[in-house]
Design a protein around this motif. Structure first.
Motif, PDB file in Angstrom:
ATOM      1  N   THR A  72       0.710  -0.906  -0.190  1.00  0.00           N
ATOM      2  CA  THR A  72      -0.413   0.083   0.247  1.00  0.00           C
ATOM      3  C   THR A  72       1.188   1.387   0.428  1.00  0.00           C
ATOM      4  O   THR A  72       1.595   1.195   0.572  1.00  0.00           O
ATOM      5  CB  THR A  72      -0.941   0.187   1.087  1.00  0.00           C
ATOM      6  N   VAL A  73       0.099   2.485  -1.248  1.00  0.00           N
ATOM      7  CA  VAL A  73       1.491   3.308  -0.989  1.00  0.00           C
ATOM      8  C   VAL A  73       0.141   4.576  -0.943  1.00  0.00           C
ATOM      9  O   VAL A  73      -0.613   4.393  -1.598  1.00  0.00           O
ATOM     10  CB  VAL A  73       2.078   3.632  -1.738  1.00  0.00           C
ATOM     11  N   ALA A  74      -0.214   4.852   0.292  1.00  0.00           N
ATOM     12  CA  ALA A  74      -1.067   6.330   0.842  1.00  0.00           C
ATOM     13  C   ALA A  74      -0.230   7.707   1.081  1.00  0.00           C
ATOM     14  O   ALA A  74       0.733   7.601   2.212  1.00  0.00           O
ATOM     15  CB  ALA A  74      -1.808   5.332   2.113  1.00  0.00           C
ATOM     16  N   ALA A  75      -0.476   8.827   0.674  1.00  0.00           N
ATOM     17  CA  ALA A  75      -1.094   9.914   1.386  1.00  0.00           C
ATOM     18  C   ALA A  75      -1.041  10.213   2.948  1.00  0.00           C
ATOM     19  O   ALA A  75      -2.168   9.317   3.167  1.00  0.00           O
ATOM     20  CB  ALA A  75      -1.299  10.996   0.210  1.00  0.00           C
ATOM     21  N   GLY A  76      -1.021  10.785   4.023  1.00  0.00           N
ATOM     22  CA  GLY A  76      -1.295  11.489   4.954  1.00  0.00           C
ATOM     23  C   GLY A  76      -2.720  11.797   4.741  1.00  0.00           C
ATOM     24  O   GLY A  76      -3.466  10.778   6.581  1.00  0.00           O
ATOM     25  N   ASP A  77      -2.717  12.154   3.946  1.00  0.00           N
ATOM     26  CA  ASP A  77      -4.476  13.328   4.039  1.00  0.00           C
ATOM     27  C   ASP A  77      -5.092  12.636   3.409  1.00  0.00           C
ATOM     28  O   ASP A  77      -6.679  12.627   3.713  1.00  0.00           O
ATOM     29  CB  ASP A  77      -3.951  14.434   3.582  1.00  0.00           C
ATOM     30  N   GLY A  78      -5.101  11.462   3.160  1.00  0.00           N
ATOM     31  CA  GLY A  78      -6.224  10.469   2.458  1.00  0.00           C
ATOM     32  C   GLY A  78      -6.370  10.351   0.723  1.00  0.00           C
ATOM     33  O   GLY A  78      -7.319   9.899   0.948  1.00  0.00           O
ATOM     34  N   LEU A  79      -5.888  11.615   0.321  1.00  0.00           N
ATOM     35  CA  LEU A  79      -6.316  11.471  -0.901  1.00  0.00           C
ATOM     36  C   LEU A  79      -5.499  10.748  -1.913  1.00  0.00           C
ATOM     37  O   LEU A  79      -3.729  10.670  -1.642  1.00  0.00           O
ATOM     38  CB  LEU A  79      -6.352  13.606  -0.926  1.00  0.00           C
ATOM     39  N   PRO A  80      -6.058  10.795  -3.145  1.00  0.00           N
ATOM     40  CA  PRO A  80      -5.084  10.177  -4.062  1.00  0.00           C
ATOM     41  C   PRO A  80      -3.990  11.103  -4.588  1.00  0.00           C
ATOM     42  O   PRO A  80      -3.382  12.530  -4.221  1.00  0.00           O
ATOM     43  CB  PRO A  80      -5.780  10.137  -5.399  1.00  0.00           C
ATOM     44  N   LEU A  81      -2.154  10.369  -4.426  1.00  0.00           N
ATOM     45  CA  LEU A  81      -0.940  10.705  -4.808  1.00  0.00           C
ATOM     46  C   LEU A  81      -1.347  11.027  -6.427  1.00  0.00           C
ATOM     47  O   LEU A  81      -0.608  12.098  -6.747  1.00  0.00           O
ATOM     48  CB  LEU A  81       0.003   9.904  -4.599  1.00  0.00           C
ATOM     49  N   GLN A  82      -1.567  11.312  -7.245  1.00  0.00           N
ATOM     50  CA  GLN A  82      -1.932  11.274  -8.985  1.00  0.00           C
ATOM     51  C   GLN A  82      -2.589  13.069  -8.774  1.00  0.00           C
ATOM     52  O   GLN A  82      -3.092  13.568  -8.295  1.00  0.00           O
ATOM     53  CB  GLN A  82      -2.873  10.773  -9.321  1.00  0.00           C
ATOM     54  N   GLY A  83      -1.111  13.497  -9.412  1.00  0.00           N
ATOM     55  CA  GLY A  83      -1.126  14.936  -9.738  1.00  0.00           C
ATOM     56  C   GLY A  83      -0.893  15.109  -9.176  1.00  0.00           C
ATOM     57  O   GLY A  83      -0.035  17.149  -8.906  1.00  0.00           O
ATOM     58  N   ARG A  84      -0.141  15.291  -8.154  1.00  0.00           N
ATOM     59  CA  ARG A  84       1.021  15.889  -6.753  1.00  0.00           C
ATOM     60  C   ARG A  84       2.464  15.408  -6.510  1.00  0.00           C
ATOM     61  O   ARG A  84       3.010  15.874  -5.497  1.00  0.00           O
ATOM     62  CB  ARG A  84       0.163  15.618  -5.000  1.00  0.00           C
ATOM     63  N   ILE A  85       3.147  14.904  -7.658  1.00  0.00           N
ATOM     64  CA  ILE A  85       4.095  14.218  -7.298  1.00  0.00           C
ATOM     65  C   ILE A  85       4.854  15.126  -8.808  1.00  0.00           C
ATOM     66  O   ILE A  85       4.234  14.622 -10.261  1.00  0.00           O
ATOM     67  CB  ILE A  85       4.366  12.421  -7.746  1.00  0.00           C
ATOM     68  N   ALA A  86       5.654  15.519  -8.310  1.00  0.00           N
ATOM     69  CA  ALA A  86       7.046  15.413  -9.785  1.00  0.00           C
ATOM     70  C   ALA A  86       8.279  14.262  -9.553  1.00  0.00           C
ATOM     71  O   ALA A  86       8.845  14.309  -8.325  1.00  0.00           O
ATOM     72  CB  ALA A  86       8.157  17.535  -9.721  1.00  0.00           C
ATOM     73  N   TYR A  87       8.450  14.023 -10.312  1.00  0.00           N
ATOM     74  CA  TYR A  87       9.394  12.622 -10.600  1.00  0.00           C
ATOM     75  C   TYR A  87      10.759  12.933 -11.919  1.00  0.00           C
ATOM     76  O   TYR A  87      10.127  13.298 -12.819  1.00  0.00           O
ATOM     77  CB  TYR A  87       8.572  11.477 -11.331  1.00  0.00           C
ATOM     78  N   MET A  88      12.173  12.723 -10.947  1.00  0.00           N
ATOM     79  CA  MET A  88      13.200  12.327 -11.801  1.00  0.00           C
ATOM     80  C   MET A  88      13.454  10.706 -12.152  1.00  0.00           C
ATOM     81  O   MET A  88      14.068  10.766 -11.233  1.00  0.00           O
ATOM     82  CB  MET A  88      14.003  13.804 -11.593  1.00  0.00           C
ATOM     83  N   ALA A  89      13.433  11.079 -13.124  1.00  0.00           N
ATOM     84  CA  ALA A  89      14.162   9.336 -13.363  1.00  0.00           C
ATOM     85  C   ALA A  89      15.466   9.562 -13.719  1.00  0.00           C
ATOM     86  O   ALA A  89      16.362  11.082 -13.221  1.00  0.00           O
ATOM     87  CB  ALA A  89      13.513   8.898 -14.678  1.00  0.00           C
ATOM     88  N   GLN A  90      16.190   7.867 -13.625  1.00  0.00           N
ATOM     89  CA  GLN A  90      17.718   7.950 -13.967  1.00  0.00           C
ATOM     90  C   GLN A  90      17.839   8.838 -14.887  1.00  0.00           C
ATOM     91  O   GLN A  90      19.154   9.387 -15.772  1.00  0.00           O
ATOM     92  CB  GLN A  90      17.967   6.871 -13.508  1.00  0.00           C
ATOM     93  N   GLN A  91      17.094   8.879 -16.268  1.00  0.00           N
ATOM     94  CA  GLN A  91      17.175   8.652 -17.219  1.00  0.00           C
ATOM     95  C   GLN A  91      17.012  10.377 -17.222  1.00  0.00           C
ATOM     96  O   GLN A  91      15.831  10.382 -16.836  1.00  0.00           O
ATOM     97  CB  GLN A  91      16.817   7.925 -18.340  1.00  0.00           C
ATOM     98  N   ASP A  92      17.492  11.276 -18.554  1.00  0.00           N
ATOM     99  CA  ASP A  92      17.352  12.682 -18.221  1.00  0.00           C
ATOM    100  C   ASP A  92      15.550  12.264 -18.938  1.00  0.00           C
ATOM    101  O   ASP A  92      15.327  13.780 -19.146  1.00  0.00           O
ATOM    102  CB  ASP A  92      18.184  13.519 -18.939  1.00  0.00           C
ATOM    103  N   LEU A  93      15.830  11.445 -20.362  1.00  0.00           N
ATOM    104  CA  LEU A  93      14.046  12.335 -21.009  1.00  0.00           C
ATOM    105  C   LEU A  93      13.241  13.489 -21.152  1.00  0.00           C
ATOM    106  O   LEU A  93      12.572  13.552 -21.159  1.00  0.00           O
ATOM    107  CB  LEU A  93      12.631  10.992 -19.897  1.00  0.00           C
ATOM    108  N   LEU A  94      14.536  13.799 -22.040  1.00  0.00           N
ATOM    109  CA  LEU A  94      14.602  15.007 -22.101  1.00  0.00           C
ATOM    110  C   LEU A  94      13.703  14.619 -23.995  1.00  0.00           C
ATOM    111  O   LEU A  94      14.271  13.078 -24.484  1.00  0.00           O
ATOM    112  CB  LEU A  94      14.982  15.702 -22.561  1.00  0.00           C
ATOM    113  N   LEU A  95      12.893  15.216 -24.573  1.00  0.00           N
ATOM    114  CA  LEU A  95      12.436  15.501 -26.053  1.00  0.00           C
ATOM    115  C   LEU A  95      14.073  15.633 -26.724  1.00  0.00           C
ATOM    116  O   LEU A  95      13.843  17.328 -26.467  1.00  0.00           O
ATOM    117  CB  LEU A  95      11.343  16.217 -25.859  1.00  0.00           C
ATOM    118  N   PRO A  96      14.125  15.276 -27.197  1.00  0.00           N
ATOM    119  CA  PRO A  96      15.411  15.291 -28.211  1.00  0.00           C
ATOM    120  C   PRO A  96      14.388  16.708 -29.548  1.00  0.00           C
ATOM    121  O   PRO A  96      15.778  17.409 -30.000  1.00  0.00           O
ATOM    122  CB  PRO A  96      15.499  14.905 -29.332  1.00  0.00           C
TER     123      PRO A  96
END
Length: 253
Positions: A72-96
């Motif tokens: 289980t992955v849950a936010a403390g406020d009980g609301l969905p995490l979707q739309g509240r995350i900024a994610y930086m992967a190992q690869q830069d994933l820049l659009l060429p």
């Protein structure tokens, strides 16, 4: 020195709990019963050997990897995490086909936000802060690996999200640039909840309010080390150097 043009307000602090996390590969458990709490408005750092499952755990939190029951992955406020995350992967994933500026603005573009002068100014300021002033119109092919990683870092810091997930964000940088951008990240992540995956004990101790080690087979996450004082801490801080020895001991166990 550049003054960051910030969004209107920092989102309310958010806690996140990961409970009973489980991952198997070809029927073999890589980790099981893993528990981790991300404290609100704090940077949590996670270290461990390659292949132990740190990136997969990060992707589970981000919603990019399907969690296995009973995870289980849950936010403390009980609301969905979707739309509240900024994610930086190992690869830069820049659009060429986009230049550095438009890659930094990509999140706003995908959300359909108006390309306002304030938005562009903030993106340009972030690019300057990561050492790419004057390179904003270069496409990824014209940039080195380290420069592309800096664009990806600026793009992540551009997002106004309460939860920031970062996977080896400074790995392609030279030592001096790495230290400088650690300081920038600590400044811009203030007030947000962040999880930073890294292989560098010193980096974790400079930036983390709480530092965990993930080791073993199947892997488990050990208790947190809590370096004294606010990040970013000096590389020659005696407490940091002392804790670095303890981190290395945990990594080797």
């Amino acid at each position: 020195m550049h003054d960051i043009v910030r969004p209107g307000s920092v989102p309310a602090p958010l806690s996140v709990s990961i409970d009973a996390a489980r991952l198997t590969y070809d029927g073999v458990p890589l980790f099981a019963g893993v528990n981790l709490r991300l404290e609100p408005a704090a940077i949590t750092c996670l270290l461990g050997p390659s292949g132990v499952g740190k990136t997969t755990l990060l992707r589970m939190i981000a919603g990019l990897a399907e969690p296995e029951p009973p995870t289980t992955v849950a936010a403390g406020d009980g609301l969905p995490l979707q739309g509240r995350i900024a994610y930086m992967a190992q690869q830069d994933l820049l659009l060429p086909w986009l230049d550095a500026l438009d890659n930094v603005l990509l999140g706003a573009r995908l959300r359909g936000e108006r390309r306002s002068a304030a938005l562009v100014t903030r993106a340009l300021d972030l690019l300057a802060r990561v050492g790419l002033e004057g390179r904003e119109h270069d496409r990824p092919a014209a940039l080195s690996g380290g420069q592309r990683q800096r664009v990806a870092l600026a793009r992540t810091l551009m997002e106004d999200r309460p939860l920031v997930l970062m996977d080896e964000p400074f790995s392609a940088l030279d030592a001096i640039t790495r230290l400088r951008l650690q300081e920038l990240a600590a400044e811009l992540l203030a007030g947000r909840t962040a999880l930073l995956v890294t292989h560098d004990p010193l980096e974790a101790l400079r930036l983390g309010h709480r530092v965990h080690v993930m080791t073993g087979s199947p892997a488990t996450i050990g208790p947190a080390l809590e370096p004294p004082g606010p990040p970013p801490r000096a590389v020659d801080d005696p407490a940091v150097l002392s804790m670095q020895a303890e981190l290395l001991r945990r990594l080797a166990s």
